[in-house]
Design a protein around this motif. Structure first.
Motif, PDB file in Angstrom:
ATOM      1  N   THR A 135       0.836  -1.206   0.000  1.00 24.95           N
ATOM      2  CA  THR A 135       0.000   0.000   0.000  1.00 24.95           C
ATOM      3  C   THR A 135       0.869   1.253   0.000  1.00 24.95           C
ATOM      4  O   THR A 135       2.020   1.230   0.483  1.00 24.95           O
ATOM      5  N   GLU A 136       0.298   2.338  -0.468  1.00 25.75           N
ATOM      6  CA  GLU A 136       1.022   3.604  -0.451  1.00 25.75           C
ATOM      7  C   GLU A 136       1.231   4.086   0.984  1.00 25.75           C
ATOM      8  O   GLU A 136       2.271   4.662   1.312  1.00 25.75           O
ATOM      9  N   GLU A 137       0.266   3.844   1.840  1.00 21.22           N
ATOM     10  CA  GLU A 137       0.393   4.261   3.239  1.00 21.22           C
ATOM     11  C   GLU A 137       1.614   3.605   3.894  1.00 21.22           C
ATOM     12  O   GLU A 137       2.413   4.279   4.557  1.00 21.22           O
ATOM     13  N   ALA A 138       1.770   2.302   3.707  1.00 22.54           N
ATOM     14  CA  ALA A 138       2.926   1.599   4.278  1.00 22.54           C
ATOM     15  C   ALA A 138       4.228   2.119   3.674  1.00 22.54           C
ATOM     16  O   ALA A 138       5.228   2.283   4.387  1.00 22.54           O
ATOM     17  N   ALA A 139       4.225   2.389   2.383  1.00 19.73           N
ATOM     18  CA  ALA A 139       5.420   2.906   1.717  1.00 19.73           C
ATOM     19  C   ALA A 139       5.807   4.269   2.279  1.00 19.73           C
ATOM     20  O   ALA A 139       6.981   4.522   2.571  1.00 19.73           O
ATOM     21  N   ARG A 140       4.836   5.151   2.459  1.00 21.29           N
ATOM     22  CA  ARG A 140       5.108   6.481   3.002  1.00 21.29           C
ATOM     23  C   ARG A 140       5.618   6.399   4.444  1.00 21.29           C
ATOM     24  O   ARG A 140       6.512   7.155   4.820  1.00 21.29           O
ATOM     25  N   GLN A 141       5.048   5.509   5.239  1.00 20.73           N
ATOM     26  CA  GLN A 141       5.509   5.364   6.626  1.00 20.73           C
ATOM     27  C   GLN A 141       6.991   5.009   6.657  1.00 20.73           C
ATOM     28  O   GLN A 141       7.757   5.569   7.444  1.00 20.73           O
ATOM     29  N   TRP A 142       7.402   4.073   5.802  1.00 24.39           N
ATOM     30  CA  TRP A 142       8.803   3.676   5.760  1.00 24.39           C
ATOM     31  C   TRP A 142       9.684   4.806   5.235  1.00 24.39           C
ATOM     32  O   TRP A 142      10.749   5.080   5.783  1.00 24.39           O
ATOM     33  N   LEU A 143       9.242   5.463   4.146  1.00 28.34           N
ATOM     34  CA  LEU A 143      10.044   6.525   3.552  1.00 28.34           C
ATOM     35  C   LEU A 143      10.347   7.637   4.551  1.00 28.34           C
ATOM     36  O   LEU A 143      11.468   8.132   4.629  1.00 28.34           O
ATOM     37  N   PHE A 144       9.334   8.046   5.306  1.00 28.33           N
ATOM     38  CA  PHE A 144       9.469   9.218   6.177  1.00 28.33           C
ATOM     39  C   PHE A 144       9.763   8.854   7.633  1.00 28.33           C
ATOM     40  O   PHE A 144       9.635   9.692   8.513  1.00 28.33           O
ATOM     41  N   ALA A 145      10.188   7.632   7.883  1.00 34.91           N
ATOM     42  CA  ALA A 145      10.411   7.153   9.255  1.00 34.91           C
ATOM     43  C   ALA A 145      11.786   7.501   9.786  1.00 34.91           C
ATOM     44  O   ALA A 145      12.484   6.671  10.243  1.00 34.91           O
ATOM     45  N   ASP A 146      12.215   8.685   9.742  1.00 32.73           N
ATOM     46  CA  ASP A 146      13.521   9.038  10.341  1.00 32.73           C
ATOM     47  C   ASP A 146      13.305  10.113  11.351  1.00 32.73           C
ATOM     48  O   ASP A 146      13.785  11.138  11.356  1.00 32.73           O
TER      49      ASP A 146
END
Length: 125
Positions: A114-125
C-alpha cells in the motif's frame, strides 16, 4: 488492456518524488518517462534539493509487468548512486512483487502493498 500513462510529482522541499506508472508500457512510453523523470530531478536540484537525499515513491500498483528490456532500463535509473536515499515501490500481486524485488537489490529500496505503508517507511527518520 489499460492505456499506458504515468504521473510525476516533484517536491524539492521534501525532497520527495512521487511516480505513478499505469497500464501496458512499450518503448515509447518508457523513453518519455525516463526523459520526464530526469527533467523533474534536474528541476528539484535547481530548486535546492540535494542529490542523495530524495525520498522516492514509485506506485506500480496499476501497472502491468514491464517487458524485460524496459525493466532493465528502469533498473539503470534506480542505480545505487541515484539521487534517492530511499525508494519505496507500491506493488500489487506476486508477479509485480517479483519484478520490483529485482529493482530493490540495493540498500534503501523496499516493496510495499500500500502507499500508506510505503510512506511510513520513507518518512520514518
Amino acid at each position: 488492456m489499460v492505456a499506458p500513462s504515468f504521473s510525476i510529482e516533484c517536491d524539492p522541499a521534501g525532497p520527495f518524488l512521487h511516480l505513478s506508472l499505469v497500464g501496458d508500457w512499450n518503448r515509447v512510453i518508457a523513453d518519455r518517462f525516463a526523459t520526464e523523470v530526469a527533467g523533474g530531478i534536474r528541476g528539484m536540484i535547481a530548486a535546492g534539493a540535494l542529490p542523495g537525499t530524495f525520498l522516492t515513491l514509485i506506485d506500480m500498483s496499476r501497472k502491468n509487468i514491464l517487458p524485460q528490456d524496459i525493466a532493465t532500463d528502469m533498473a539503470r535509473m534506480l542505480r545505487p548512486d541515484s539521487p534517492s536515499r530511499r525508494i519505496a515501490f507500491v506493488v500489487s500481486g506476486s508477479l509485480h512483487l517479483l519484478q520490483a524485488r529485482r529493482l530493490c537489490e540495493s540498500e534503501g529500496r523496499r516493496c510495499f502493498p500500500t502507499e500508506e505503508a510505503a510512506r511510513q517507511w520513507l518518512f520514518a527518520d
